[in-house]
Design an enzyme around this catalytic site. Structure first.
Site, mmCIF file in Angstrom:
data_model
loop_
_atom_site.group_PDB
_atom_site.id
_atom_site.type_symbol
_atom_site.label_atom_id
_atom_site.label_comp_id
_atom_site.label_asym_id
_atom_site.label_seq_id
_atom_site.Cartn_x
_atom_site.Cartn_y
_atom_site.Cartn_z
ATOM 1 N N ARG A 164 54.695 7.980 -21.730
ATOM 2 C CA ARG A 164 53.576 7.500 -20.917
ATOM 3 C C ARG A 164 53.226 6.058 -21.270
ATOM 4 O O ARG A 164 52.080 5.647 -21.143
ATOM 5 C CB ARG A 164 52.319 8.369 -21.101
ATOM 6 C CG ARG A 164 52.409 9.747 -20.490
ATOM 7 C CD ARG A 164 50.996 10.296 -20.248
ATOM 8 N NE ARG A 164 51.036 11.739 -20.095
ATOM 9 C CZ ARG A 164 50.375 12.597 -20.878
ATOM 10 N NH1 ARG A 164 49.629 12.162 -21.870
ATOM 11 N NH2 ARG A 164 50.461 13.880 -20.668
ATOM 12 N N ARG A 185 46.369 -0.029 -10.444
ATOM 13 C CA ARG A 185 46.277 1.272 -9.811
ATOM 14 C C ARG A 185 44.956 1.533 -9.112
ATOM 15 O O ARG A 185 44.818 2.524 -8.384
ATOM 16 C CB ARG A 185 46.459 2.368 -10.885
ATOM 17 C CG ARG A 185 47.895 2.715 -11.206
ATOM 18 C CD ARG A 185 48.508 3.656 -10.188
ATOM 19 N NE ARG A 185 47.595 4.682 -9.751
ATOM 20 C CZ ARG A 185 47.282 5.759 -10.450
ATOM 21 N NH1 ARG A 185 47.808 5.960 -11.632
ATOM 22 N NH2 ARG A 185 46.437 6.650 -9.974
ATOM 23 N N ASP A 226 56.877 10.281 -11.607
ATOM 24 C CA ASP A 226 56.247 11.544 -11.994
ATOM 25 C C ASP A 226 57.252 12.659 -11.807
ATOM 26 O O ASP A 226 58.093 12.610 -10.893
ATOM 27 C CB ASP A 226 55.001 11.810 -11.148
ATOM 28 C CG ASP A 226 54.142 12.914 -11.750
ATOM 29 O OD1 ASP A 226 53.310 12.620 -12.617
ATOM 30 O OD2 ASP A 226 54.333 14.091 -11.367
ATOM 31 N N TYR A 272 54.476 24.582 -12.459
ATOM 32 C CA TYR A 272 53.533 23.865 -11.600
ATOM 33 C C TYR A 272 53.541 24.417 -10.176
ATOM 34 O O TYR A 272 52.493 24.567 -9.536
ATOM 35 C CB TYR A 272 53.882 22.379 -11.555
ATOM 36 C CG TYR A 272 53.340 21.569 -12.705
ATOM 37 C CD1 TYR A 272 51.967 21.390 -12.867
ATOM 38 C CD2 TYR A 272 54.189 20.960 -13.621
ATOM 39 C CE1 TYR A 272 51.457 20.635 -13.915
ATOM 40 C CE2 TYR A 272 53.691 20.200 -14.675
ATOM 41 C CZ TYR A 272 52.330 20.037 -14.816
ATOM 42 O OH TYR A 272 51.832 19.298 -15.848
ATOM 43 N N ARG A 321 48.434 4.070 -18.747
ATOM 44 C CA ARG A 321 47.069 4.321 -18.308
ATOM 45 C C ARG A 321 46.059 3.735 -19.289
ATOM 46 O O ARG A 321 44.897 3.581 -18.964
ATOM 47 C CB ARG A 321 46.842 5.832 -18.182
ATOM 48 C CG ARG A 321 47.682 6.460 -17.087
ATOM 49 C CD ARG A 321 47.411 7.936 -16.972
ATOM 50 N NE ARG A 321 47.800 8.640 -18.191
ATOM 51 C CZ ARG A 321 47.505 9.911 -18.431
ATOM 52 N NH1 ARG A 321 46.791 10.596 -17.558
ATOM 53 N NH2 ARG A 321 47.909 10.493 -19.535
#
Length: 375
Positions: free
Chosen positions: A37, A50, A94, A172, A41
């Protein structure tokens, strides 16, 4: 071999191959480091880029994915890569773009995470899925992002492609999002084993051309994320996860060879899968990633010296002082040893982490690993 008209030729010469050499088990002058990651973020640049964009719209924009990848910490030349001297970049994307390409709707809900409005509930729901052979053609935007990023990296560091492993994607798709128990997905394994295997085969068949297409587009290594390994015990893991993990590695390597393409190192990261270390080390991957719950020395004893290990500092250790981060990194490097090792966190970076502490982690790996090799 080409994907969407994009070939392998014409990329700048690689200047820093330390990560790739470590992945192949070759000796390195220092321990390479990158962060899961890391397309960050936690970086203010990331949040600015973003701010006005839907997550999956961002994933479908090669230009945005390239910019966010280069925001990754690899020194001051690219966004994280513009901040820190990392030894590899990982493409911004992703794992859930694969279920999307199979025809399922996936949204990213603020404060909640990924959500499937219509998850798989019954066996007949498998009929809603597209033919897995069309998935790669649906994901051309990922290939374009990889090619663009590889070009703009200008050979500074290698570029890693990735995908979610079949069980993690299935979890998921059946749960409809994240879950603390994965009870609905595990119910399928117990009550619908045949349908579960059918779904896992569909996902595997979709992943092979997708991962090969990433290499064609310019990815120089591949990581498979089995993020939900810890929801399975040894029995279910060996029955419903491990066979497909093995199949992905075997078939990707075979397809690359058939196409006359050079092999790339493959990494398997099975979070909380410490009960299957020996099996993962023999699953056909050059690198086995470890989360922070595994003791490095014991992991090395269990897997031997035939694979490279990657990991495994607790991500929350980056909340510590920079001095303590340096001490923790030194201990980690001592425990893993100087060779056949790639430094990383035991999972991904968190959004509220201080970029300066990420830099302290990267610098400590480089500094202490060079000292280790002098002793």
């Amino acid at each position: 071999m080409e994907a969407n008209g994009l070939g392998l030729k014409g990329f700048p010469e690689l200047k820093n191959d330390t990560f790739l050499r470590a992945a192949w088990g070759e000796e390195t002058d220092y321990t390479p480091v990158w962060c899961m990651r890391q397309a960050g973020r936690y970086l203010p640049e990331f949040r600015e880029t973003r701010a006005a964009q839907d997550f999956f719209s961002t994933c479908r924009s090669p230009e945005a994915c390239c910019e966010l990848t280069l925001q990754q910490p690899v020194s001051c030349f690219l966004q994280p890569l513009r901040r820190f001297p990392l030894d590899a970049a990982i493409i911004f994307s992703d794992i859930l773009v694969v279920p999307q390409a199979l025809g399922m709707e996936v949204t990213m809900v603020p404060g909640k995470g990924p959500s499937f409005p219509e998850p798989l509930r019954e066996e007949r729901d498998l009929e809603r899925l597209r033919d897995p052979t069309v998935v790669a053609s649906e994901l051309g935007y990922v290939f374009q992002a990889i090619t663009l990023t590889r070009q703009r990296l200008a050979g500074r560091v290698p570029l890693i492609g990735f995908a979610g492993a079949p069980w993690t994607l299935m979890a998921y798709m059946v749960e409809g999002g994240g879950s603390s128990t994965m009870a609905q997905a595990k119910r399928w394994l117990y009550q619908r084993p045949q349908a579960s295997h059918q779904l896992l085969r569909i996902l595997t068949d979709a992943l092979i051309p997708y991962l090969v297409g990433q290499v064609v587009a310019g990815a120089q290594a591949l990581q498979l994320f089995e993020s939900h390994a810890g929801h399975l015990g040894p029995h279910l893991f060996n029955k419903f996860a491990l066979p497909y993990i093995r199949d992905v590695a075997k078939r990707v390597k075979a397809r690359l060879q058939e196409a006359g393409l050079a092999p790339v190192p493959m990494i398997i990261f099975a979070k909380d899968g410490h009960f299957a270390l020996e099996e993962l080390a023999q699953a056909g991957y050059e690198v086995v990633g470890l989360d922070w719950t595994v003791a490095p020395k014991k992991a090395r004893e269990r897997v031997g010296k035939t694979v490279t290990l990657q990991g495994n500092l607790d991500p929350c250790a980056l909340y510590a002082s920079e001095e303590e981060i340096g001490q923790l990194v030194k201990q980690m490097l001592d425990d893993f040893g100087p060779q056949r090792y790639i430094a990383n966190l035991g999972h991904g970076l968190y959004p509220d982490m201080d970029p300066e502490h990420v830099g302290a982690f990267v610098d400590a790996v480089h500094r202490h690993s060079r000292l280790l090799r002098q002793n």
